[in-house]
Write a protein that holds these residues in place. Structure first.
Motif, PDB file in Angstrom:
ATOM      1  N   MET A 148     -38.402  -8.032  -6.065  1.00  0.00           N
ATOM      2  CA  MET A 148     -39.341  -9.419  -5.530  1.00  0.00           C
ATOM      3  C   MET A 148     -40.718  -9.009  -5.779  1.00  0.00           C
ATOM      4  O   MET A 148     -41.563  -9.739  -5.837  1.00  0.00           O
ATOM      5  CB  MET A 148     -38.738  -9.777  -4.278  1.00  0.00           C
ATOM      6  CG  MET A 148     -37.519 -10.597  -4.283  1.00  0.00           C
ATOM      7  SD  MET A 148     -36.939 -11.376  -2.688  1.00  0.00           S
ATOM      8  CE  MET A 148     -36.293  -9.854  -1.945  1.00  0.00           C
ATOM      9  N   TYR A 149     -40.909  -7.701  -4.983  1.00  0.00           N
ATOM     10  CA  TYR A 149     -42.291  -7.298  -5.098  1.00  0.00           C
ATOM     11  C   TYR A 149     -42.961  -7.275  -6.483  1.00  0.00           C
ATOM     12  O   TYR A 149     -44.106  -7.404  -6.707  1.00  0.00           O
ATOM     13  CB  TYR A 149     -42.343  -5.999  -4.172  1.00  0.00           C
ATOM     14  CG  TYR A 149     -43.843  -5.352  -4.405  1.00  0.00           C
ATOM     15  CD1 TYR A 149     -44.837  -5.833  -3.391  1.00  0.00           C
ATOM     16  CD2 TYR A 149     -44.045  -4.276  -5.162  1.00  0.00           C
ATOM     17  CE1 TYR A 149     -46.020  -5.258  -3.366  1.00  0.00           C
ATOM     18  CE2 TYR A 149     -45.415  -3.662  -5.220  1.00  0.00           C
ATOM     19  CZ  TYR A 149     -46.323  -4.312  -4.098  1.00  0.00           C
ATOM     20  OH  TYR A 149     -47.702  -3.547  -4.196  1.00  0.00           O
ATOM     21  N   ASN A 150     -41.966  -6.513  -7.421  1.00  0.00           N
ATOM     22  CA  ASN A 150     -42.488  -6.352  -8.839  1.00  0.00           C
ATOM     23  C   ASN A 150     -42.696  -7.722  -9.354  1.00  0.00           C
ATOM     24  O   ASN A 150     -43.709  -7.807 -10.304  1.00  0.00           O
ATOM     25  CB  ASN A 150     -41.316  -5.590  -9.639  1.00  0.00           C
ATOM     26  CG  ASN A 150     -41.440  -4.044  -9.359  1.00  0.00           C
ATOM     27  OD1 ASN A 150     -42.333  -3.596  -8.401  1.00  0.00           O
ATOM     28  ND2 ASN A 150     -40.485  -3.322  -9.624  1.00  0.00           N
ATOM     29  N   LEU A 151     -41.872  -8.666  -9.360  1.00  0.00           N
ATOM     30  CA  LEU A 151     -41.733  -9.781 -10.009  1.00  0.00           C
ATOM     31  C   LEU A 151     -42.873 -10.785  -9.438  1.00  0.00           C
ATOM     32  O   LEU A 151     -43.672 -11.371 -10.169  1.00  0.00           O
ATOM     33  CB  LEU A 151     -40.565 -10.495 -10.043  1.00  0.00           C
ATOM     34  CG  LEU A 151     -40.216 -11.571 -11.163  1.00  0.00           C
ATOM     35  CD1 LEU A 151     -40.307 -11.141 -12.231  1.00  0.00           C
ATOM     36  CD2 LEU A 151     -38.801 -12.303 -10.785  1.00  0.00           C
ATOM     37  N   SER A 152     -43.200 -10.781  -8.154  1.00  0.00           N
ATOM     38  CA  SER A 152     -44.515 -11.732  -7.682  1.00  0.00           C
ATOM     39  C   SER A 152     -45.416 -10.942  -7.997  1.00  0.00           C
ATOM     40  O   SER A 152     -46.536 -11.817  -8.285  1.00  0.00           O
ATOM     41  CB  SER A 152     -44.205 -11.540  -6.117  1.00  0.00           C
ATOM     42  OG  SER A 152     -44.213 -10.246  -5.553  1.00  0.00           O
ATOM     43  N   GLY A 153     -45.667  -9.477  -8.120  1.00  0.00           N
ATOM     44  CA  GLY A 153     -47.025  -8.768  -8.517  1.00  0.00           C
ATOM     45  C   GLY A 153     -47.141  -9.286  -9.956  1.00  0.00           C
ATOM     46  O   GLY A 153     -48.156  -9.507 -10.309  1.00  0.00           O
ATOM     47  N   GLY A 154     -46.056  -9.467 -10.734  1.00  0.00           N
ATOM     48  CA  GLY A 154     -46.037  -9.732 -12.285  1.00  0.00           C
ATOM     49  C   GLY A 154     -46.673 -10.926 -12.670  1.00  0.00           C
ATOM     50  O   GLY A 154     -47.487 -11.224 -13.287  1.00  0.00           O
ATOM     51  N   LEU A 155     -46.115 -12.000 -11.597  1.00  0.00           N
ATOM     52  CA  LEU A 155     -46.669 -13.303 -11.845  1.00  0.00           C
ATOM     53  C   LEU A 155     -48.249 -13.450 -11.576  1.00  0.00           C
ATOM     54  O   LEU A 155     -48.968 -14.191 -12.052  1.00  0.00           O
ATOM     55  CB  LEU A 155     -45.949 -14.230 -10.841  1.00  0.00           C
ATOM     56  CG  LEU A 155     -44.666 -14.532 -11.095  1.00  0.00           C
ATOM     57  CD1 LEU A 155     -43.834 -15.137  -9.986  1.00  0.00           C
ATOM     58  CD2 LEU A 155     -44.275 -15.192 -12.534  1.00  0.00           C
ATOM     59  N   MET A 156     -48.661 -12.679 -10.309  1.00  0.00           N
ATOM     60  CA  MET A 156     -50.212 -12.624 -10.153  1.00  0.00           C
ATOM     61  C   MET A 156     -50.800 -12.166 -11.250  1.00  0.00           C
ATOM     62  O   MET A 156     -52.295 -12.426 -11.240  1.00  0.00           O
ATOM     63  CB  MET A 156     -50.360 -12.095  -8.617  1.00  0.00           C
ATOM     64  CG  MET A 156     -49.562 -12.948  -7.405  1.00  0.00           C
ATOM     65  SD  MET A 156     -50.116 -12.289  -5.728  1.00  0.00           S
ATOM     66  CE  MET A 156     -49.055 -10.737  -5.955  1.00  0.00           C
ATOM     67  N   GLU A 157     -50.377 -11.130 -11.791  1.00  0.00           N
ATOM     68  CA  GLU A 157     -51.080 -10.516 -13.016  1.00  0.00           C
ATOM     69  C   GLU A 157     -51.450 -11.541 -13.920  1.00  0.00           C
ATOM     70  O   GLU A 157     -52.315 -11.081 -14.581  1.00  0.00           O
ATOM     71  CB  GLU A 157     -50.547  -9.269 -13.315  1.00  0.00           C
ATOM     72  CG  GLU A 157     -50.384  -7.899 -12.357  1.00  0.00           C
ATOM     73  CD  GLU A 157     -49.549  -6.754 -12.627  1.00  0.00           C
ATOM     74  OE1 GLU A 157     -49.017  -6.795 -13.730  1.00  0.00           O
ATOM     75  OE2 GLU A 157     -49.314  -5.849 -11.860  1.00  0.00           O
ATOM     76  N   GLU A 158     -50.544 -12.494 -13.968  1.00  0.00           N
ATOM     77  CA  GLU A 158     -50.830 -13.448 -14.948  1.00  0.00           C
ATOM     78  C   GLU A 158     -51.404 -14.753 -14.420  1.00  0.00           C
ATOM     79  O   GLU A 158     -51.442 -15.621 -15.114  1.00  0.00           O
ATOM     80  CB  GLU A 158     -49.470 -14.032 -15.635  1.00  0.00           C
ATOM     81  CG  GLU A 158     -48.673 -12.683 -16.282  1.00  0.00           C
ATOM     82  CD  GLU A 158     -49.344 -12.071 -17.615  1.00  0.00           C
ATOM     83  OE1 GLU A 158     -49.974 -13.033 -18.162  1.00  0.00           O
ATOM     84  OE2 GLU A 158     -49.499 -10.971 -17.911  1.00  0.00           O
ATOM     85  N   ASN A 159     -51.967 -14.525 -13.437  1.00  0.00           N
ATOM     86  CA  ASN A 159     -52.847 -15.438 -12.695  1.00  0.00           C
ATOM     87  C   ASN A 159     -52.265 -16.398 -12.026  1.00  0.00           C
ATOM     88  O   ASN A 159     -52.880 -17.697 -12.069  1.00  0.00           O
ATOM     89  CB  ASN A 159     -54.238 -15.809 -13.747  1.00  0.00           C
ATOM     90  CG  ASN A 159     -54.973 -14.678 -14.056  1.00  0.00           C
ATOM     91  OD1 ASN A 159     -55.684 -13.957 -13.406  1.00  0.00           O
ATOM     92  ND2 ASN A 159     -55.376 -14.721 -15.521  1.00  0.00           N
ATOM     93  N   HIS A 160     -51.070 -16.411 -11.984  1.00  0.00           N
ATOM     94  CA  HIS A 160     -50.297 -17.470 -11.056  1.00  0.00           C
ATOM     95  C   HIS A 160     -50.420 -17.190  -9.578  1.00  0.00           C
ATOM     96  O   HIS A 160     -50.519 -16.059  -9.371  1.00  0.00           O
ATOM     97  CB  HIS A 160     -48.619 -17.459 -11.486  1.00  0.00           C
ATOM     98  CG  HIS A 160     -48.612 -17.629 -12.880  1.00  0.00           C
ATOM     99  ND1 HIS A 160     -48.675 -18.781 -13.666  1.00  0.00           N
ATOM    100  CD2 HIS A 160     -48.157 -17.070 -13.936  1.00  0.00           C
ATOM    101  CE1 HIS A 160     -48.594 -18.662 -14.880  1.00  0.00           C
ATOM    102  NE2 HIS A 160     -47.930 -17.436 -15.139  1.00  0.00           N
ATOM    103  N   LYS A 161     -50.520 -18.359  -8.883  1.00  0.00           N
ATOM    104  CA  LYS A 161     -50.481 -18.273  -7.512  1.00  0.00           C
ATOM    105  C   LYS A 161     -49.178 -18.286  -6.739  1.00  0.00           C
ATOM    106  O   LYS A 161     -48.456 -18.817  -7.058  1.00  0.00           O
ATOM    107  CB  LYS A 161     -51.663 -19.261  -6.844  1.00  0.00           C
ATOM    108  CG  LYS A 161     -52.702 -19.555  -7.179  1.00  0.00           C
ATOM    109  CD  LYS A 161     -53.757 -20.626  -6.749  1.00  0.00           C
ATOM    110  CE  LYS A 161     -55.027 -20.739  -7.181  1.00  0.00           C
ATOM    111  NZ  LYS A 161     -55.779 -21.937  -6.590  1.00  0.00           N
TER     112      LYS A 161
END
Length: 377
Positions: A1-14
């Motif tokens: 969950m940490y990895n995936l949420s971090g990946g989303l934020m790296e793509e500029n998603h909130k």
């Protein structure tokens, strides 16, 4: 969950995270990375999920799943309601069916689409486990609980707008219900830059298992390995050392005495522990979803010996990037192979790393998840 949420934020998603803080895995929020807490507006709600005999008994006369109702908290409903009333979201993602009791609250206070992140098929895990229990009363009780869990899980599959399965096996399983719901595979993802390949195999091979030992399938797997496999390994490979690591190691494990086996217990750094050892073994007999530790081991270039159940959900090729063993004789044979053929053993680990690079790098997982979101918005 940490990895995936971090990946989303790296793509500029909130991303906004609302999490349960349970008695079993209590966390001090101040110990979490400050930057991550700030970016995700990280919110913790204490939920008492402890099993109580009175509630377990009363549940026998209820249609509700006992597995699920422990996670249904008025405080969590209120926290969720406040967040949804204050903010507008495109997606609300449920991490496992254990937070599915909050679907009604989400529908009431938000127009967001609901995505279920299915880490596994829960009732399949419990059904497999119940089938291994020899005590008839316990087996019947577990089968009864599993039946109610299955009914609940199938209903949740229909109540959400999309399902992100963690493996193709789980995705196909869900699709077979013929639901009018979008279902896609979003694999477990790693930040591969954090997983450094060990430069060369140790001269003397060591075999290791690491996993949370309060998880029922891991306990079942290690008990089976110690009863059925370890005596022959100890007798025929006396110079090979076997290490068992993991948090919440049950006391019964320490009663097994083999001269070439050591119970380590919880280790401060799982990655460092894996790097220090040679070959991972995963003798799982039940479970669903994907074994995170196998993928982490493969990312570190470790050769993995696993049952077919343990490797389920990984796009492996036996003998090329993993070694599959399903019986005591097969486990002994794979151990011997690694000892006798160290170069081939090392190459299997290197091939495993290539597999993870192609299918489990975090940008791959993040893109698949965003594609799923866009398909339903």
């Amino acid at each position: 969950m940490y990895n995936l949420s971090g990946g989303l934020m790296e793509e500029n998603h909130k991303v906004h995270i609302l999490a349960m803080n349970t008695h079993k895995f209590s966390v001090d929020i101040d110990t979490l990375p400050v930057d991550y807490r700030y970016k995700t507006n990280f919110t913790l709600v204490h939920v008492d999920t402890r099993i109580r005999l009175r509630n377990a008994f009363l549940n026998l006369f209820s249609k509700k799943s006992f597995h699920i109702e422990r996670f249904d908290s008025p405080d969590f409903h209120e926290a969720l309601k406040r967040i949804l009333k204050k903010n507008s979201y495109d997606i609300v993602q449920l991490e496992t069916i254990y937070v599915a009791p909050y679907i009604e609250t989400i529908r009431k206070y938000s127009k967001a689409k609901i995505v279920l992140r299915a880490h596994n098929i829960e009732h399949v895990i419990w059904s497999r486990y119940a089938g291994t229990v020899t005590n008839r009363i316990k087996r019947n009780y577990l089968s009864y609980l599993t039946k109610k869990l299955k009914s609940y899980e199938e209903q949740v599959f229909s109540d959400v707008d999309a399902i992100a399965g963690i493996t193709d096996v789980d995705t196909d399983f869900i699709k077979n219900y013929g639901l009018n719901v979008t279902v896609a595979t979003v694999p477990f993802g790693l930040h591969l830059s954090k997983y450094i390949l060990y430069p060369e195999q140790k001269k003397n091979l060591t075999f290791f298992h690491i996993g949370s030992m309060d998880w029922m399938p891991n306990q079942e797997a290690i008990r089976w390995f110690l009863d059925k496999c370890m005596p022959a390994v100890s007798e025929q490979l006396p110079d090979v050392y076997v290490y068992l690591a993991g948090r919440n190691m049950p006391s019964w494990i320490y009663s097994y005495k083999f001269p070439n086996m050591k119970v380590i217990g919880e280790v401060p750094d799982a990655g460092e522990f894996m790097l220090k050892n040679s070959v991972m073994f995963v003798p799982l007999l039940s479970g669903s979803g994907v074994r995170v530790k196998i993928i982490e081991g493969m990312a570190l270039g470790k050769t993995v010996i696993s049952t077919a159940v343990g490797a389920e959900g990984i796009n492996y090729t036996d003998g090329e990037n993993i070694l599959i063993a399903n019986t005591p004789d097969e486990f002994l044979g794979k151990f011997k192979y690694c000892v006798d053929q160290p170069e081939q053993c090392r190459q299997i680990g290197l091939n495993a790393r290539k597999l993870i690079e192609s299918e489990h790098d975090i940008p791959v997982a993040s893109k698949r998840l965003v594609d799923l979101y866009q398909s339903i918005i």
